[in-house]
Write a protein that holds these residues in place. Structure first.
Motif, PDB file in Angstrom:
ATOM      1  N   LYS A  38      57.722 -33.214  -2.994  1.00 27.87           N
ATOM      2  CA  LYS A  38      57.722 -32.090  -2.147  1.00 27.87           C
ATOM      3  C   LYS A  38      59.070 -31.555  -1.697  1.00 27.87           C
ATOM      4  CE  LYS A  38      53.479 -32.861   0.541  1.00 27.87           C
ATOM      5  NZ  LYS A  38      52.891 -32.903   1.875  1.00 27.87           N
ATOM      6  N   ALA A  39      60.086 -32.506  -2.036  1.00 30.14           N
ATOM      7  CA  ALA A  39      61.507 -31.961  -1.790  1.00 30.14           C
ATOM      8  C   ALA A  39      61.955 -31.429  -3.136  1.00 30.14           C
ATOM      9  CB  ALA A  39      62.382 -33.485  -1.503  1.00 30.14           C
ATOM     10  N   GLY A  40      61.223 -31.402  -4.183  1.00 32.21           N
ATOM     11  CA  GLY A  40      61.522 -31.189  -5.520  1.00 32.21           C
ATOM     12  C   GLY A  40      62.177 -31.939  -6.358  1.00 32.21           C
ATOM     13  N   ALA A  41      62.149 -33.108  -6.341  1.00 31.63           N
ATOM     14  CA  ALA A  41      62.781 -34.323  -6.833  1.00 31.63           C
ATOM     15  C   ALA A  41      62.231 -34.251  -8.352  1.00 31.63           C
ATOM     16  CB  ALA A  41      62.446 -35.433  -6.828  1.00 31.63           C
ATOM     17  N   PHE A  42      63.040 -34.182  -9.426  1.00 30.37           N
ATOM     18  CA  PHE A  42      62.670 -34.227 -10.825  1.00 30.37           C
ATOM     19  C   PHE A  42      62.150 -35.432 -11.322  1.00 30.37           C
ATOM     20  CE2 PHE A  42      64.095 -35.016 -15.319  1.00 30.37           C
ATOM     21  CZ  PHE A  42      63.567 -34.049 -15.876  1.00 30.37           C
ATOM     22  N   THR A  43      62.758 -36.478 -10.947  1.00 32.28           N
ATOM     23  CA  THR A  43      62.040 -37.821 -10.882  1.00 32.28           C
ATOM     24  C   THR A  43      62.303 -38.742  -9.845  1.00 32.28           C
ATOM     25  OG1 THR A  43      61.789 -39.694 -12.796  1.00 32.28           O
ATOM     26  CG2 THR A  43      63.887 -38.974 -12.366  1.00 32.28           C
ATOM     27  N   PHE A  44      61.861 -40.203  -9.894  1.00 33.94           N
ATOM     28  CA  PHE A  44      61.871 -40.856  -8.733  1.00 33.94           C
ATOM     29  C   PHE A  44      61.994 -42.413  -9.247  1.00 33.94           C
ATOM     30  CE2 PHE A  44      60.011 -44.024  -5.528  1.00 33.94           C
ATOM     31  CZ  PHE A  44      60.218 -43.504  -4.524  1.00 33.94           C
ATOM     32  N   PHE A  45      62.916 -43.181  -8.774  1.00 36.39           N
ATOM     33  CA  PHE A  45      63.162 -44.533  -8.987  1.00 36.39           C
ATOM     34  C   PHE A  45      63.059 -45.431  -8.053  1.00 36.39           C
ATOM     35  CE2 PHE A  45      65.377 -42.336 -12.716  1.00 36.39           C
ATOM     36  CZ  PHE A  45      64.774 -43.039 -13.850  1.00 36.39           C
ATOM     37  N   HIS A  46      62.370 -46.563  -8.100  1.00 40.46           N
ATOM     38  CA  HIS A  46      62.369 -47.610  -7.006  1.00 40.46           C
ATOM     39  C   HIS A  46      63.502 -48.632  -7.373  1.00 40.46           C
ATOM     40  CE1 HIS A  46      60.417 -51.448  -5.105  1.00 40.46           C
ATOM     41  NE2 HIS A  46      60.708 -50.503  -4.223  1.00 40.46           N
ATOM     42  N   LYS A  47      64.264 -48.701  -6.076  1.00 40.91           N
ATOM     43  CA  LYS A  47      65.311 -49.817  -6.076  1.00 40.91           C
ATOM     44  C   LYS A  47      64.717 -51.148  -6.027  1.00 40.91           C
ATOM     45  CE  LYS A  47      67.827 -47.883  -2.754  1.00 40.91           C
ATOM     46  NZ  LYS A  47      68.746 -47.631  -1.952  1.00 40.91           N
ATOM     47  N   PRO A  48      65.534 -52.100  -6.886  1.00 41.07           N
ATOM     48  CA  PRO A  48      66.934 -52.019  -7.454  1.00 41.07           C
ATOM     49  C   PRO A  48      66.578 -51.266  -8.774  1.00 41.07           C
ATOM     50  CG  PRO A  48      65.975 -54.200  -7.534  1.00 41.07           C
ATOM     51  CD  PRO A  48      65.253 -53.422  -6.541  1.00 41.07           C
ATOM     52  N   VAL A  49      67.506 -50.308  -9.226  1.00 37.36           N
ATOM     53  CA  VAL A  49      67.292 -49.562 -10.444  1.00 37.36           C
ATOM     54  C   VAL A  49      67.967 -50.239 -11.628  1.00 37.36           C
ATOM     55  CG1 VAL A  49      67.618 -47.355 -11.528  1.00 37.36           C
ATOM     56  CG2 VAL A  49      67.235 -47.496  -8.962  1.00 37.36           C
ATOM     57  N   GLU A  50      67.134 -50.096 -12.805  1.00 35.70           N
ATOM     58  CA  GLU A  50      67.536 -50.663 -14.081  1.00 35.70           C
ATOM     59  C   GLU A  50      68.500 -49.424 -14.533  1.00 35.70           C
ATOM     60  OE1 GLU A  50      68.947 -52.977 -16.524  1.00 35.70           O
ATOM     61  OE2 GLU A  50      67.073 -53.700 -15.729  1.00 35.70           O
ATOM     62  N   TYR A  51      69.797 -49.511 -14.476  1.00 35.71           N
ATOM     63  CA  TYR A  51      70.737 -48.468 -14.729  1.00 35.71           C
ATOM     64  C   TYR A  51      70.331 -47.886 -16.129  1.00 35.71           C
ATOM     65  CZ  TYR A  51      72.855 -49.829 -10.554  1.00 35.71           C
ATOM     66  OH  TYR A  51      73.295 -50.434  -9.324  1.00 35.71           O
ATOM     67  N   ASP A  52      69.930 -48.574 -17.235  1.00 40.68           N
ATOM     68  CA  ASP A  52      69.408 -48.118 -18.510  1.00 40.68           C
ATOM     69  C   ASP A  52      68.382 -46.901 -18.388  1.00 40.68           C
ATOM     70  OD1 ASP A  52      69.964 -48.597 -21.224  1.00 40.68           O
ATOM     71  OD2 ASP A  52      68.116 -48.793 -21.261  1.00 40.68           O
ATOM     72  N   ASP A  53      67.514 -47.180 -17.411  1.00 35.36           N
ATOM     73  CA  ASP A  53      66.656 -46.209 -17.175  1.00 35.36           C
ATOM     74  C   ASP A  53      67.250 -44.760 -16.528  1.00 35.36           C
ATOM     75  OD1 ASP A  53      64.601 -47.787 -18.083  1.00 35.36           O
ATOM     76  OD2 ASP A  53      64.082 -48.406 -15.736  1.00 35.36           O
ATOM     77  N   ILE A  54      68.175 -44.929 -15.948  1.00 38.09           N
ATOM     78  CA  ILE A  54      68.737 -43.688 -15.516  1.00 38.09           C
ATOM     79  C   ILE A  54      69.532 -43.029 -16.482  1.00 38.09           C
ATOM     80  CG2 ILE A  54      70.374 -42.865 -13.889  1.00 38.09           C
ATOM     81  CD1 ILE A  54      69.898 -44.762 -11.768  1.00 38.09           C
ATOM     82  N   LEU A  55      70.332 -44.083 -17.343  1.00 36.02           N
ATOM     83  CA  LEU A  55      71.184 -43.211 -18.564  1.00 36.02           C
ATOM     84  C   LEU A  55      70.173 -42.906 -19.422  1.00 36.02           C
ATOM     85  CD1 LEU A  55      73.678 -46.452 -18.913  1.00 36.02           C
ATOM     86  CD2 LEU A  55      74.223 -44.149 -18.152  1.00 36.02           C
ATOM     87  N   GLY A  56      68.864 -43.412 -19.449  1.00 39.60           N
ATOM     88  CA  GLY A  56      67.983 -42.736 -20.497  1.00 39.60           C
ATOM     89  C   GLY A  56      67.416 -41.505 -19.808  1.00 39.60           C
ATOM     90  N   LEU A  57      67.201 -41.203 -18.880  1.00 39.57           N
ATOM     91  CA  LEU A  57      66.972 -39.855 -18.146  1.00 39.57           C
ATOM     92  C   LEU A  57      68.114 -38.980 -18.414  1.00 39.57           C
ATOM     93  CD1 LEU A  57      65.221 -38.227 -16.000  1.00 39.57           C
ATOM     94  CD2 LEU A  57      66.337 -39.003 -14.557  1.00 39.57           C
ATOM     95  N   LEU A  58      69.253 -39.385 -18.043  1.00 39.08           N
ATOM     96  CA  LEU A  58      70.415 -38.296 -18.287  1.00 39.08           C
ATOM     97  C   LEU A  58      70.690 -38.173 -19.787  1.00 39.08           C
ATOM     98  CD1 LEU A  58      73.163 -39.915 -16.118  1.00 39.08           C
ATOM     99  CD2 LEU A  58      71.727 -38.006 -15.534  1.00 39.08           C
ATOM    100  N   ASP A  59      70.274 -39.001 -20.683  1.00 38.51           N
ATOM    101  CA  ASP A  59      70.246 -38.918 -22.154  1.00 38.51           C
ATOM    102  C   ASP A  59      69.267 -37.553 -22.404  1.00 38.51           C
ATOM    103  OD1 ASP A  59      72.029 -40.590 -22.536  1.00 38.51           O
ATOM    104  OD2 ASP A  59      70.637 -42.068 -23.452  1.00 38.51           O
ATOM    105  N   SER A  60      67.984 -37.882 -21.809  1.00 38.07           N
ATOM    106  CA  SER A  60      66.961 -36.772 -22.110  1.00 38.07           C
ATOM    107  C   SER A  60      67.147 -35.302 -21.646  1.00 38.07           C
ATOM    108  CB  SER A  60      65.646 -37.378 -21.410  1.00 38.07           C
ATOM    109  OG  SER A  60      64.578 -36.405 -21.371  1.00 38.07           O
ATOM    110  N   LEU A  61      67.831 -35.520 -20.120  1.00 38.62           N
ATOM    111  CA  LEU A  61      68.708 -33.940 -19.786  1.00 38.62           C
ATOM    112  C   LEU A  61      69.635 -33.374 -20.789  1.00 38.62           C
ATOM    113  CD1 LEU A  61      68.450 -34.938 -16.144  1.00 38.62           C
ATOM    114  CD2 LEU A  61      67.063 -33.219 -17.200  1.00 38.62           C
ATOM    115  N   TRP A  62      70.390 -34.383 -20.985  1.00 39.26           N
ATOM    116  CA  TRP A  62      71.564 -33.771 -21.943  1.00 39.26           C
ATOM    117  C   TRP A  62      70.884 -33.101 -23.226  1.00 39.26           C
ATOM    118  CZ3 TRP A  62      76.398 -32.498 -22.339  1.00 39.26           C
ATOM    119  CH2 TRP A  62      77.038 -32.576 -23.415  1.00 39.26           C
ATOM    120  N   GLU A  63      70.062 -33.994 -23.841  1.00 37.17           N
ATOM    121  CA  GLU A  63      69.413 -33.398 -25.086  1.00 37.17           C
ATOM    122  C   GLU A  63      68.775 -32.008 -24.967  1.00 37.17           C
ATOM    123  OE1 GLU A  63      68.201 -33.074 -29.115  1.00 37.17           O
ATOM    124  OE2 GLU A  63      69.717 -34.527 -28.083  1.00 37.17           O
ATOM    125  N   THR A  64      68.036 -32.071 -23.627  1.00 36.96           N
ATOM    126  CA  THR A  64      67.257 -30.611 -23.273  1.00 36.96           C
ATOM    127  C   THR A  64      68.541 -29.491 -23.421  1.00 36.96           C
ATOM    128  OG1 THR A  64      65.433 -32.045 -22.630  1.00 36.96           O
ATOM    129  CG2 THR A  64      65.519 -29.422 -21.877  1.00 36.96           C
TER     130      THR A  64
END
Length: 553
Positions: A220-246
Motif C-alpha cells: 500500500k505504501a508503494g513498495a517495488f519489492t519486499f525482503f524479509h530480514k536477515p537479507v541475502e545481499y546477493d538478492d538485493i544486488l540481483g534486484l539492483l542489477d535488474s533495475l539497472w538493466e531496465t
C-alpha cells in the motif's frame, strides 16, 4: 520538451519547410498529368497517392498540422479511385484541395510547446556514472554491511536515519533506488510523506516481519519489492542489477522509412530516450542492415515506393535469423481491415501516424524489452544473464566485420576466477555461484553499453571492447580486476574475497575470431603462470607466432 529536443525539432521543421514547395509542386504536376490522360495508366495516380501519404505523415508529425490534414484528405479521396481502377478526372473536391495546397503550406507550423508530445527521458544527457542509492535505516549498524557491499560494487550510497534527512536529500538529488530498513512501520509511514509513488524512484522495503499485514502495508505504501530480514545481499544486488538493466537498456531500432526527414525525426526521438537507431530509406539495403545492426525491433512504413511494408516483412521472415525480431508498422493507414491484413504477414503491431513522441518511445521500448527478454532465454547464460558461448562468437564476428570496414581496433578479453575450485570446495557450489554472479554483475556495471560480455564457460568470462586498443584495454581490465579483488562475498557470518586473471588480444594484430580467442587464452594462461591476479596482453607473449608454443613459455 527539453531544450535539446526543442532545438532539434526546430531544425527539422526548418529542413522540412525548405522542401515543402518541391513536394507541393510534385503533387500539382501529377494531378495535372492525370487530368490530361487519355489512357488508363494508373502510374501517376499511384505516385500521387504516395506523395499525399508522405506529406500527411511528415507534415503532421513536424507541426504543419493544416498541411498534413490537406495531404490526408487528398489521400482519402484518391484511394477509392485506386481500388476501383478509375481516374479522378474532374473531381472538384480533389481539385479544390490541390489548387489551395500552396496557401495551406504558408500557415505557420505549431511550436514544439504547443504540440501534444510528452516528455521523453534523455538518458544520454545524464552525467552520472555511478548509480545513486539512498538507504534509510532505524539502526544504521544493521545496514552497514549492505552499504559496504553496494559500495564495493561501485554504487554511490547515502545513508539516513530519519525521513526528515531523506527529504533534504530528495530535494537536492533523486536516487536510482530507495531502500528502507525497518524494525517497525512508523518509519515507512514517515517516509511515504516525503517520497511519492509517482516519483519514479523504486522503493525497496526490508522488514523484520514477513506476515501478510507487513507485506500488505509495504504494498500500500508503494513498495517495488519486499525482503524479509536477515537479507541475502546477493538478492538485493540481483534486484539492483535488474533495475539497472531496465533503466539503461539501449534498445536497437531499425527505422525503415523512405521519407528521410520523417525517419530522422523518429530517430532523434528514440535516441533521446536512450535507444540506438539506424535508418534505411530503401528496402534494397534492409537485409544487409538487419545482419549488421542486429536490431531489437524494426519500425517500418507500410507504404514505400517499389516495395510495400508487407512485402518487406515477408522477405525478412524468409530468413531464419530474423524470424523473431518484432516488426511494427508505422503508417497513416486507418482502415482496420487493411491493418489486420498487413499484420497477417509476419508483423507484430501497427502504430498510426501521426504519433506523439511519448507514445512512440513507450510503444517501441515495451516491444523491444519483450523481445530482449525472450532472446535472453535462448541466447544468454541462465546463471549470469550474460551471452552464452555460441552467441559470443556471433557478436565477435559482427564487431570484427565493423572494425574491418571502419579500420578501428577491437580488444578481446578472456577472464578467469583464480582458484575457483578451492572456493567451491571450501564454501560449496551455491557460494561459488555467488562469486560467478559477482563477476557478471561487475562486468555489466563497469563497461559500456557497446561492450559485450559473456560467460565463456564455468568460471571463465569473455569481453569484447570495440574501438579499444590494447593499452586502453589493459588499463580498463586492470581497474576491473582491482575492484573485484576488493569485493567481499559472504558465507554466513564469514566473508572472503576472490581474484581474477585476464588475457587480452587485439584486432588488427589478430584478424580472425579463432586467432583472437586463442591468443587471449594464451595471455590468460601466462597471467596465471606469473602468479595470478594480473592482466597480460598479447604484447607480452613474445615474438613467437605459435600460440601453443607461447602456452609452454
Amino acid at each position: 520538451m527539453r531544450p535539446s529536443q526543442v532545438k532539434k525539432f526546430q531544425e527539422q521543421q526548418t529542413k522540412f519547410a525548405s522542401s515543402v514547395s518541391k513536394r507541393t509542386k510534385r503533387i500539382k504536376t501529377l494531378w495535372n498529368k492525370i487530368q490530361t490522360q487519355k489512357t488508363s495508366d494508373f502510374c501517376e495516380l499511384e505516385e500521387l497517392v504516395m506523395e499525399a501519404h508522405k506529406l500527411a505523415g511528415t507534415a503532421t508529425t513536424l507541426g504543419f498540422v493544416d498541411l498534413g490534414e490537406c495531404g490526408r484528405d487528398i489521400e482519402v479521396l484518391l484511394k477509392p479511385h485506386i481500388e476501383n481502377k478509375t481516374l479522378p478526372i474532374g473531381d472538384e473536391d480533389i481539385e479544390r484541395l490541390i489548387s489551395g495546397i500552396d496557401d495551406i503550406a504558408k500557415i505557420e507550423p505549431k511550436r514544439p510547446d504547443d504540440l501534444t508530445y510528452g516528455e521523453v527521458t534523455l538518458l544520454h544527457e545524464q552525467d552520472r556514472t555511478k548509480q545513486l542509492v539512498y538507504v534509510v535505516a532505524e539502526k544504521p549498524e544493521d545496514a552497514t554491511e549492505m552499504v559496504e557491499q553496494l559500495q564495493y560494487i561501485d554504487y554511490e550510497v547515502a545513508m539516513f536515519e530519519t525521513a526528515t534527512e531523506l527529504k533534504v536529500a530528495l530535494d537536492q538529488e533523486a536516487p536510482s533506488v530507495l531502500i528502507v530498513d525497518l524494525d517497525d512501520f512508523k518509519l515507512l509511514d514517515d517516509i511515504t510523506k516525503v517520497w511519492r509513488k509517482n516519483s519514479g524512484i523504486p522503493l525497496v522495503v526490508l522488514s523484520a516481519t514477513e506476515c501478510w499485514e507487513s507485506r500488505l502495508r509495504a504494498a500500500k505504501a508503494g513498495a517495488f519489492t519486499f525482503f524479509h530480514k536477515p537479507v541475502e545481499y546477493d538478492d538485493i544486488l540481483g534486484l539492483l542489477d535488474s533495475l539497472w538493466e531496465t533503466n539503461n537498456a539501449q534498445y536497437r531500432v531499425l527505422i525503415v522509412e523512405d521519407d528521410r526527414t520523417l525517419a530522422e525525426h523518429y530517430s532523434i526521438v528514440l535516441q533521446g530516450a536512450g535507444m540506438k537507431t539506424c535508418i534505411v530509406d530503401s528496402p534494397d539495403h534492409l537485409l544487409d542492415e538487419l545482419g549488421e545492426f542486429h536490431p531489437d525491433l524494426v519500425l517500418m512504413d507500410l507504404y514505400m515506393p517499389n516495395c510495400s511494408g508487407v512485402e518487406a516483412a515477408s522477405v525478412i521472415r524468409q530468413h531464419a535469423a530474423h524470424t523473431n525480431v518484432p516488426i511494427v508498422y508505422l503508417s497513416g493507414e486507418t482502415d482496420l481491415k487493411l491493418q489486420m491484413k498487413a499484420l497477417q504477414v509476419g508483423a507484430d503491431d501497427f502504430l498510426t501516424k501521426p504519433i506523439n513522441d511519448l507514445h512512440l518511445t513507450q510503444a517501441v521500448s515495451i516491444r523491444a524489452r519483450r523481445f530482449r527478454a525472450l532472446s535472453a532465454m535462448m541466447d544468454r547464460d541462465s546463471l549470469t544473464g550474460l551471452l552464452n558461448h555460441s552467441n559470443l562468437k556471433m557478436a565477435l564476428e559482427r564487431e570484427l566485420s565493423r572494425a574491418r570496414r571502419h579500420k578501428s581496433p577491437v580488444s578481446f578479453v578472456m577472464i578467469d576466477i583464480d582458484h575457483f575450485k578451492s572456493i567451491n570446495d571450501k564454501y560449496g557450489h551455491p557460494v561459488g555461484d555467488k562469486v560467478i554472479k559477482g563477476v557478471a554483475r561487475l562486468l555489466n556495471y563497469r563497461f559500456r553499453k557497446t561492450d559485450t560480455s559473456a560467460r565463456y564457460g564455468g568460471e571463465e568470462f569473455a569481453l569484447i571492447l570495440p574501438d579499444t586498443p590494447a593499452d586502453i584495454a589493459l588499463r580498463l581490465i586492470d581497474e576491473f580486476r582491482s575492484t573485484f579483488a576488493k569485493t567481499p562475498f559472504s558465507n554466513g557470518p564469514e566473508t572472503f574475497t576472490a581474484t581474477l586473471s585476464a588475457g587480452i588480444a587485439t584486432f588488427p594484430e589478430f584478424d580472425s575470431i579463432e586467432g583472437l580467442i586463442e591468443v587471449a587464452d594464451s595471455a590468460l594462461y601466462l597471467a596465471k603462470e606469473r602468479g595470478r591476479n594480473r592482466v597480460v596482453t598479447h604484447v607480452e607473449l613474445g615474438n613467437s607466432d605459435d600460440p601453443q608454443e607461447k602456452n609452454t613459455a
